[in-house]
Enzyme design. Sequence first.
Site, short mmCIF file in Angstrom:
data_model
loop_
_atom_site.label_atom_id
_atom_site.label_comp_id
_atom_site.label_asym_id
_atom_site.label_seq_id
_atom_site.Cartn_x
_atom_site.Cartn_y
_atom_site.Cartn_z
N GLU A 116 0.81 -0.99 0.01
CA GLU A 116 -0.06 0.02 0.18
C GLU A 116 0.81 1.27 -0.03
O GLU A 116 0.53 2.31 -0.41
CB GLU A 116 -0.89 -0.10 1.18
CG GLU A 116 -2.01 -1.04 1.41
CD GLU A 116 -1.68 -2.42 1.74
OE1 GLU A 116 0.13 -2.29 2.07
OE2 GLU A 116 -2.06 -3.44 1.69
N ASP A 160 17.46 -41.99 -7.14
CA ASP A 160 17.76 -40.65 -7.85
C ASP A 160 18.95 -39.88 -7.46
O ASP A 160 19.53 -39.11 -8.25
CB ASP A 160 16.47 -39.90 -8.11
CG ASP A 160 15.42 -40.45 -8.69
OD1 ASP A 160 15.51 -41.30 -9.44
OD2 ASP A 160 14.27 -39.86 -8.83
#
Length: 598
Positions: free
Chosen positions: A85, A242
Amino acid sequence: MAFSLGISCFRSSLITCNAIANYNSNNIYHSHSKDTAFIRRAAELADMSAGLSSPHPNFGCVITTASGNVAGEGYLYAQGTRPAEVQAAEAAGGWSKGATAYLNMEPGDCHGDHTAVSALVEAGITRVVVGIRHPLRHLQGNSIRALRSQGLQVDVLGEDLQSKIVEEARKSCLLVNAPLIHRATSRVPFSTLKYAMTLDGKIAATTGHAAWISSRKSRERVFELRGRSDAVIVGGNTVRKDNPRLTARHGGGHMPMRIVMSQTLNLPEEANLWDISDVPTIVVTQRGARRSFQKLLASKGVEVVEFDVLNPREVMEYFHDRGYLSILWECGGTLAASAISAGVIHKVFAFVAPKIIGGKNAPSPVAELGMVEMSQALDLIDFHYEQVGPDMLISGFLHPIPEPTPVIPSEEETFAIDPTVIPYESSIIFFYKTWDPYGALSNFSPHPIQMLDDNGNYATWTTVEHYYQAHKFLGVNDPVAKDCIEKIKSAKSPEEAARMGRSMQRRHPDLVRPDWENIKIDVMYRALKCKFSTYPHLKSMLLSTVGSVLVEASPHDLFWGGGREGEGLNYLGRLLMKLRSEFLGDSSTSSESNCLAL
Ligand SMILES: NC(=O)C1=CN([C@@H]2O[C@H](COP(=O)(O)OP(=O)(O)OC[C@H]3O[C@@H](n4cnc5c(N)ncnc54)[C@H](OP(=O)(O)O)[C@@H]3O)[C@@H](O)[C@H]2O)C=CC1
Ligand SMILES: Nc1c(N[C@@H]2O[C@H](COP(=O)(O)O)[C@@H](O)[C@H]2O)[nH]c(=O)[nH]c1=O
């Protein structure tokens, strides 16, 4: 006013700019269309800091002139930086006078300085349109009230403005802060399951090889998803197959923590995830698993956390308590199925690559869910398709984003419990986390109590929660029950005590004292009375709430808490109100007879 669109829309998508430009040139939208277009823009701005800094509430602000031109914009980069703001008002300069400000979410005034509210008031804004109220209860409504008290018109979507397009725009505001809303309404972080699969539904070849299924472009998108998360989680098997890094290599952005879930701890001694030079790794495991390997991990700086029962819900509750807002699951199908079954996955991102690998035993993204008919399949909500390079990204929600607005319990019902509450004039005090206002009403507040034990000695309990959880097993003639009481008593935190008590009760209902359901309210009342008699400032705080309904804002505990939609029985709130009445009724009320009030 040509200044507006040229400057303010350079970061926005073409679609939004075009929507606003069309409005300006053709003036064909009615007022809701204009409001919702700017609210969507505020939400879009709010999303801009995601992935750059640690996840935090996302705020965007657009200021428009009376004729509907954008005069200034801003978004919060990170917690503690200049509010959206303030930035928008500065950008708009003199054009703010009499202008409208659009905020995706009510500003949160954590520090009592009302910076965002002051910026709008001082800039001369006359109307504010708010997408959603702040989801955190102690902040909810404060800024809206402050703005209104300064004479600004505040319209909240879904309250002051209602229509189908308003509802759609409101949804974009819910989406951009979904993790924060989850924090406010549930006990687990917002979790996204992401996987890459071939067109024939495999996440690896039969050998387990998976590098790579999706394209480079898709994998770059994954780095961005990681950057938007507090942590990335995989199962033990993915580490073995992995050797992943799970880092967010998207260019200087936020790096999530890495979490490995492994029951066996049968993991490699050398792995990329044990290199914590860039970002820490936490391994969560079954209590007692491979202690020597735990030592090895610790020597590499990897944190190990043991669980009595290692399942996705317990793990997510744990990370919620550690303050995590959002988790990205990048595991294989085994853990994914377990997490979906536990109800902790909220969103799915599936990258589908146009390739076929085949293989009867090649793994798929979600293993056994126990469903036998297609009618049982889980339907995704609000799903979305997007092409990423050669791949198709399909995303959607498994659960709707919870509604952040609390439902207020009936005042008549409350009056029956506590006559000091005057119907129609009462307010509600929600309490839950100890750091919230009135957080000291929570059983987790750090206020030890001393209570007489069976041997006539005073025993110290770190919190009311410790006392309550341990008493589930009191008087049961079984060494396991006795051991459990001692463990709960010495639990390092009330969260831990609660976890131990609840999981023991679930796994060994035979060890819970048979009269527990009949006496648990008395046990709690005794502990509460001791706590509030022991600490005068807590007693004063409780008395200061006279006239207010006390609600424990627990979304998941439907007995002690108020529930997500006000459907909970709120017994903790009721007992506190009863205690308040008792204190008020007799100023010389003695402390609980079994309690050594300090
Ligand atoms: N294409 C893609 O997007 C991805 C592909 N993959 C591929 O998937 C394969 C691995 O898949 P998968 O075997 O399913 O691996 P997961 O990642 O699902 O790991 C399963 C392991 O998680 C641990 N675990 C801990 N708690 C639980 C629990 N409550 N429920 C289930 N598991 C738990 C166990 O580890 P432990 O045995 O150590 O106790 C278990 O063996 C690999 O080939 C990998 O390449 C993996 C991720 C993504
Ligand atoms: N194979 C596969 C994925 N696999 C996921 O990515 C992890 C590897 O991450 P990193 O080591 O950081 O590159 C791996 O362990 C698994 O969780 N992801 C994808 O987007 N596409 C793919 O084709």
